[in-house]
Scaffold this active site. Structure first.
Site, PDB file in Angstrom:
ATOM      1  N   SER A 113      -3.669  -9.935  11.707  1.00  0.00           N
ATOM      2  CA  SER A 113      -3.551  -9.574  10.299  1.00  0.00           C
ATOM      3  C   SER A 113      -2.610  -8.398  10.066  1.00  0.00           C
ATOM      4  O   SER A 113      -1.437  -8.468  10.384  1.00  0.00           O
ATOM      5  CB  SER A 113      -4.937  -9.290   9.739  1.00  0.00           C
ATOM      6  OG  SER A 113      -4.867  -9.084   8.358  1.00  0.00           O
ATOM      7  N   HIS A 114      -3.150  -7.314   9.544  1.00  0.00           N
ATOM      8  CA  HIS A 114      -2.339  -6.166   9.149  1.00  0.00           C
ATOM      9  C   HIS A 114      -2.132  -5.181  10.303  1.00  0.00           C
ATOM     10  O   HIS A 114      -1.506  -4.145  10.105  1.00  0.00           O
ATOM     11  CB  HIS A 114      -3.037  -5.454   7.998  1.00  0.00           C
ATOM     12  CG  HIS A 114      -4.473  -5.175   8.344  1.00  0.00           C
ATOM     13  ND1 HIS A 114      -5.410  -6.166   8.414  1.00  0.00           N
ATOM     14  CD2 HIS A 114      -5.104  -4.034   8.667  1.00  0.00           C
ATOM     15  CE1 HIS A 114      -6.576  -5.662   8.762  1.00  0.00           C
ATOM     16  NE2 HIS A 114      -6.414  -4.366   8.937  1.00  0.00           N
ATOM     17  N   ASP A 277       0.880  -8.735   4.061  1.00  0.00           N
ATOM     18  CA  ASP A 277       0.621  -8.233   5.417  1.00  0.00           C
ATOM     19  C   ASP A 277       1.128  -9.185   6.502  1.00  0.00           C
ATOM     20  O   ASP A 277       1.817 -10.160   6.216  1.00  0.00           O
ATOM     21  CB  ASP A 277      -0.873  -7.945   5.600  1.00  0.00           C
ATOM     22  CG  ASP A 277      -1.699  -9.213   5.697  1.00  0.00           C
ATOM     23  OD1 ASP A 277      -1.278 -10.227   5.106  1.00  0.00           O
ATOM     24  OD2 ASP A 277      -2.750  -9.203   6.358  1.00  0.00           O
ATOM     25  N   ASP A 279      -0.097 -11.584   8.334  1.00  0.00           N
ATOM     26  CA  ASP A 279      -0.374 -13.021   8.282  1.00  0.00           C
ATOM     27  C   ASP A 279      -0.389 -13.568   6.863  1.00  0.00           C
ATOM     28  O   ASP A 279      -0.753 -14.726   6.647  1.00  0.00           O
ATOM     29  CB  ASP A 279      -1.684 -13.341   8.998  1.00  0.00           C
ATOM     30  CG  ASP A 279      -2.876 -12.660   8.358  1.00  0.00           C
ATOM     31  OD1 ASP A 279      -2.692 -11.581   7.760  1.00  0.00           O
ATOM     32  OD2 ASP A 279      -3.988 -13.208   8.436  1.00  0.00           O
ATOM     33  N   ASP A 281      -2.143 -12.870   4.067  1.00  0.00           N
ATOM     34  CA  ASP A 281      -3.313 -13.040   3.200  1.00  0.00           C
ATOM     35  C   ASP A 281      -3.597 -11.826   2.322  1.00  0.00           C
ATOM     36  O   ASP A 281      -4.399 -11.901   1.403  1.00  0.00           O
ATOM     37  CB  ASP A 281      -4.555 -13.472   4.004  1.00  0.00           C
ATOM     38  CG  ASP A 281      -4.922 -12.490   5.093  1.00  0.00           C
ATOM     39  OD1 ASP A 281      -4.195 -11.492   5.281  1.00  0.00           O
ATOM     40  OD2 ASP A 281      -5.942 -12.743   5.769  1.00  0.00           O
ATOM     41  N   ARG A 282      -2.934 -10.695   2.603  1.00  0.00           N
ATOM     42  CA  ARG A 282      -3.175  -9.505   1.770  1.00  0.00           C
ATOM     43  C   ARG A 282      -2.034  -9.306   0.771  1.00  0.00           C
ATOM     44  O   ARG A 282      -0.928  -9.796   0.974  1.00  0.00           O
ATOM     45  CB  ARG A 282      -3.264  -8.242   2.634  1.00  0.00           C
ATOM     46  CG  ARG A 282      -4.456  -8.236   3.521  1.00  0.00           C
ATOM     47  CD  ARG A 282      -4.584  -6.895   4.223  1.00  0.00           C
ATOM     48  NE  ARG A 282      -5.814  -6.899   4.994  1.00  0.00           N
ATOM     49  CZ  ARG A 282      -6.457  -5.825   5.367  1.00  0.00           C
ATOM     50  NH1 ARG A 282      -5.992  -4.627   5.070  1.00  0.00           N
ATOM     51  NH2 ARG A 282      -7.565  -5.921   6.066  1.00  0.00           N
ATOM     52  N   LYS A 376      -8.150 -15.382   1.772  1.00  0.00           N
ATOM     53  CA  LYS A 376      -7.452 -14.638   0.737  1.00  0.00           C
ATOM     54  C   LYS A 376      -5.971 -15.000   0.819  1.00  0.00           C
ATOM     55  O   LYS A 376      -5.526 -15.508   1.843  1.00  0.00           O
ATOM     56  CB  LYS A 376      -7.693 -13.145   0.881  1.00  0.00           C
ATOM     57  CG  LYS A 376      -7.383 -12.567   2.227  1.00  0.00           C
ATOM     58  CD  LYS A 376      -7.876 -11.133   2.284  1.00  0.00           C
ATOM     59  CE  LYS A 376      -7.607 -10.499   3.644  1.00  0.00           C
ATOM     60  NZ  LYS A 376      -8.830 -10.278   4.418  1.00  0.00           N
TER      61      LYS A 376
HETATM   62  C1  G1P Z   1     -10.961  -5.229   7.205  1.00  0.00           C
HETATM   63  C2  G1P Z   1     -11.245  -5.114   5.733  1.00  0.00           C
HETATM   64  C3  G1P Z   1     -11.995  -6.335   5.243  1.00  0.00           C
HETATM   65  C4  G1P Z   1     -11.192  -7.581   5.581  1.00  0.00           C
HETATM   66  C5  G1P Z   1     -10.870  -7.597   7.062  1.00  0.00           C
HETATM   67  C6  G1P Z   1      -9.966  -8.760   7.426  1.00  0.00           C
HETATM   68  O1  G1P Z   1     -12.160  -5.307   7.937  1.00  0.00           O
HETATM   69  O2  G1P Z   1     -11.966  -3.944   5.450  1.00  0.00           O
HETATM   70  O3  G1P Z   1     -12.214  -6.231   3.869  1.00  0.00           O
HETATM   71  O4  G1P Z   1     -11.913  -8.732   5.246  1.00  0.00           O
HETATM   72  O5  G1P Z   1     -10.208  -6.392   7.438  1.00  0.00           O
HETATM   73  O6  G1P Z   1      -8.739  -8.713   6.753  1.00  0.00           O
HETATM   74  P1  G1P Z   1     -12.847  -4.027   8.638  1.00  0.00           P
HETATM   75  O7  G1P Z   1     -11.829  -3.413   9.561  1.00  0.00           O
HETATM   76  O8  G1P Z   1     -13.197  -3.079   7.549  1.00  0.00           O
HETATM   77  O9  G1P Z   1     -14.058  -4.578   9.337  1.00  0.00           O
HETATM   78 ZN    ZN Z   2      -4.244 -10.459   6.947  1.00  0.00          ZN
END
Ligand code: G1P
Ligand code: ZN
Length: 543
Positions: A113-114, A277, A279, A281-282, A376
């Site tokens: 992801s991010h 981000d 992937d 989704d953000r 998302k």
């Molecule tokens: C984080 C975000 C959460 C999101 C997840 C995946 O998780 O806070 O809202 O769904 O990334 O993108 P966390 O690191 O807080 O467990």
């Molecule tokens: Zn992501």
């Protein structure tokens, strides 16, 4: 060519977190590490014999090699067909869409992801079920159980096909179908939004900058915004996905998307800005000289969704994760629709969407989406904003000010303490947990604690229970703070402090959020004692 059965031993650290298994890339590259987890996925879902899957990832370092390993393992485990994005690429929302569109049995998405990417950064893998959404806890628990007793895995003894060539090929008896990663997704967007109106906006010199942060959304944004909607060439910046994201940290928030923020707050900045981000989704939404917090974006979308053709009949309900601000709750009340409060993580929205209870969901962590997929969706949120702007003729700032005037403002911020030594983070968390019962009725400055508890959730659809989902301290008047441990980090522990205060005094709607939240920040410090317990004078990231 034949099926190889490779002996292995279990790894004790393969428990999926908030969104799949995330580790340093080199951990995944280690002998048997990825293979063990993939076999555990296959075994945990009852085998893949005769099944059809979607596979793809965000293109970060090791994506291509991992996709090929998964294809060879799927073939050896008897899968019938795997649909792969060209080059092994798929954004997370596009993967979710392909699972639904092709009615496959599920899919495997490769992404952290991010989190930054590269040989020395992060990699991840997760399994999505047939509804296109992240596997619920029952499934991830079954996968984790399999990782603990892994003794061998199966892999096809032969090269995986060329992932750049579109079309069908065979790997043993399994068909590999390489598809264009973008076109089906872009077609879906055309069914949801008024492309004609948005095209009109761009034809009318509306200016935009989309920062893809050298991650997967680049090709999607170029196709949809520039090719199909007529935004000027160059609207999408950092549009080529790179294995290390060009060194960028592809997390669309004001800290990491600072280049975009600088542009949007410059004198000649564009009318509209957005980022996504690793992937895809953000999303982050910015207007000229105005930043929209994700919780406010969710609320504003809820209030205006009817402007988009895909949502013209109204929303059946909305949902937000517990730490997300209650701004959307106020809109739901005004619309007379239910608002569900779920634990953190998109997987908790799946049942609600499948049951038709909600069509719009959001998280404070720059995640917004609808029931068009079960993830998302960053670009979806951007298009929804463009549709709302085109339909109302109002800019971001105007829309936001009108929203606050009508509903009041939920000042909101998240303070992250990242990569803390695990024992220190645990100490801070467990201290608050132990103190919860005694907090009711205590006072910090002008703030009286009304209630303090540990959040637990019973899924209204299947009755499954998820306990220990974060600590909440709620003050009289609707202010609160929430403390959670991150479930996605890869080094040490990350503590998240979520802060919120509601304000409806018309003269108090334009404050700096950190100033507006100062009394709550101070109460949280008094109650938890971050400075002393963590040895950190201030948080690492403020969003
Ligand atoms: C984080 C975000 C959460 C999101 C997840 C995946 O998780 O806070 O809202 O769904 O990334 O993108 P966390 O690191 O807080 O467990
Ligand atoms: Zn992501």
């Amino acid at each position: 060519m034949s099926i190889l059965t490779v002996e292995t031993t279990p790894f004790d650290d393969q428990k999926p977190g908030t969104s799949g298994l995330r580790k340093k890339t080199k951990v995944f590259m280690g002998d048997h590490y990825l293979e063990n987890f993939v076999q555990a996925i296959f075994d945990g879902i009852g085998g893949v014999t005769g099944k059809r899957l979607v596979v793809g990832g965000d293109g970060r370092f090791y994506n291509d090699k991992a996709v090929k390993i998964i294809l060879r393992m799927a073939a050896a485990n008897g899968a019938a067909r795997v649909i792969v994005g060209q080059g092994g690429l798929l954004s997370t929302p596009a993967a979710s869409h392909l699972i639904r569109l092709n009615k496959t049995d599920g899919g495997i998405i490769l992404s952290a992801s991010h989190n930054p990417g590269g040989e020395n950064e992060d990699f991840g893998i997760k399994y999505n079920t047939a509804n296109g959404g992240p596997a619920p806890e029952g499934v991830t628990d079954a996968i984790f159980a399999k990782t603990k007793s892994m003794s061998s895995y199966k892999i096809w003894d032969g090269e995986a096909p060329d992932l750049d060539a579109l079309g069908d090929s065979h790997l043993g008896d399994m068909v590999v179908t390489v598809v264009d990663p973008v076109s089906d997704y872009a077609d879906l967007m055309e069914t949801l939004f008024d492309f004609g109106a948005i095209r009109g906006l761009f034809a009318d010199n509306f200016t935009m900058r989309f920062d893809a942060m050298c991650a997967i959304t680049g090709p999607y944004a170029i196709e949809v915004l520039e090719n199909r909607l007529g935004a000027a060439k160059g609207t999408v910046v950092h549009g080529t996905p790179l294995p290390d994201f060009g060194g960028m940290h592809p997390d669309p928030n004001p800290t990491w998307a600072h280049e975009l923020m600088d542009e949007m707050f410059s004198e000649d900045g564009p009318d509209f800005g957005a980022a996504s981000d690793g992937d895809g989704d953000r999303n982050m939404i910015v207007g000229h000289n105005v930043y929209v917090s994700p919780s406010d974006s969710l609320a504003l979308i809820a209030a205006h969704a009817k402007n988009a053709p895909g949502y013209k009949d109204g929303l059946p309900g909305v949902a937000r994760s517990m730490p997300t601000s209650a701004a959307v709750d106020r809109v739901a009340r005004a619309l007379g629709i239910p608002c569900f409060e779920t634990p953190t993580g998109w997987k908790f929205f799946g049942n609600l969407m499948d049951a038709g209870k909600v069509a719009l969901c959001g998280e404070e962590s720059f995640g917004t989406g609808s029931d068009h997929v079960r993830e998302k969706d960053g670009l979806w949120a951007v298009l929804m904003w463009l549709n709302i702007i085109a339909a109302t003729g109002k800019g971001v700032g105007e829309l936001l000010r009108a929203h606050f005037k009508e509903f009041g403002r939920n000042y909101y911020s998240r303070h992250d303490y990242e990569a803390v030594e695990s024992d220190k983070a645990q100490a801070a968390y467990q201290k608050l947990r132990a103190d919860l019962a005694a907090l009711s009725g205590t006072t910090y400055g002008d703030l009286n604690v009304a209630q303090a508890d540990e959040f637990g959730y019973t899924d209204p659809v299947d009755g499954s229970v998820s306990n220990a989902q974060g600590l909440r301290v709620m003050f009289e008047g609707g202010s609160r703070f929430v403390l959670r441990m991150s479930g996605t980090g890869t080094s040490g522990a990350t503590l998240r402090l979520y802060l919120e205060r509601y304000e409806d005094d018309p003269d108090q709607l334009d404050l700096d959020p950190q100033d507006a939240l100062a009394p709550i920040i101070s109460a949280a410090e008094q109650i938890v004692g971050f400075a002393a317990t963590l040895g950190r004078a201030k948080p690492d990231v403020i969003t």
